[in-house]
Design a protein around this motif. Structure first.
Motif, PDB file in Angstrom:
ATOM      1  N   ASN A 239       0.839  -1.191   0.000  1.00  0.00           N
ATOM      2  CA  ASN A 239       0.000   0.000   0.000  1.00  0.00           C
ATOM      3  C   ASN A 239       0.876   1.245   0.000  1.00  0.00           C
ATOM      4  OD1 ASN A 239      -2.335  -1.469   0.123  1.00  0.00           O
ATOM      5  ND2 ASN A 239      -2.449  -1.413   2.337  1.00  0.00           N
TER       6      ASN A 239
ATOM      7  N   GLY B  45      -2.690   5.173   4.541  1.00  0.00           N
ATOM      8  CA  GLY B  45      -3.057   4.771   3.195  1.00  0.00           C
ATOM      9  C   GLY B  45      -4.530   4.893   2.882  1.00  0.00           C
TER      10      GLY B  45
ATOM     11  N   TYR C  22       1.177   5.193   0.970  1.00  0.00           N
ATOM     12  CA  TYR C  22       0.627   6.079   1.982  1.00  0.00           C
ATOM     13  C   TYR C  22       1.500   7.322   2.053  1.00  0.00           C
ATOM     14  CZ  TYR C  22       4.335   3.694   4.488  1.00  0.00           C
ATOM     15  OH  TYR C  22       5.547   3.160   4.833  1.00  0.00           O
TER      16      TYR C  22
END
Length: 85
Positions: free
Chosen positions: A2, A31, A4
């Motif tokens: 992810n 995120g 972020y």
């Protein structure tokens, strides 16, 4: 992985370069853009929470170089649009 706010990645551009991601609205660096981010913006506006330059950039949702109630209104719109996702 992810992505972020604050996520660093490296790229070879003739030399190794480091880049830091800023996800518009991801103020708490998880995120996601949600109520927790809105609450962080409100705390920042009230002076209760300091913010590094990446968080400041993520909190400036409307990109006017200010963090204020207009950004809170923008993040509320984002949260409401994605409430059923």
């Amino acid at each position: 992985r992810n992505v972020y706010t604050g996520y660093e990645f490296y790229m070879w551009t003739g030399k190794q370069s480091t880049f830091t991601c800023i996800v518009n609205g991801d103020v708490n660096k998880d995120g996601k853009v949600n109520e927790a981010d809105r609450d962080q913006i409100l705390k920042y506006i009230a002076g209760a929470t300091p913010a590094d330059s990446f968080v400041q950039a993520a909190a400036d949702i409307n990109n006017d170089s200010k963090i204020n109630i207009k950004d809170v209104m923008e993040i509320n719109d984002i949260i409401n649009r994605h409430a059923n996702d």
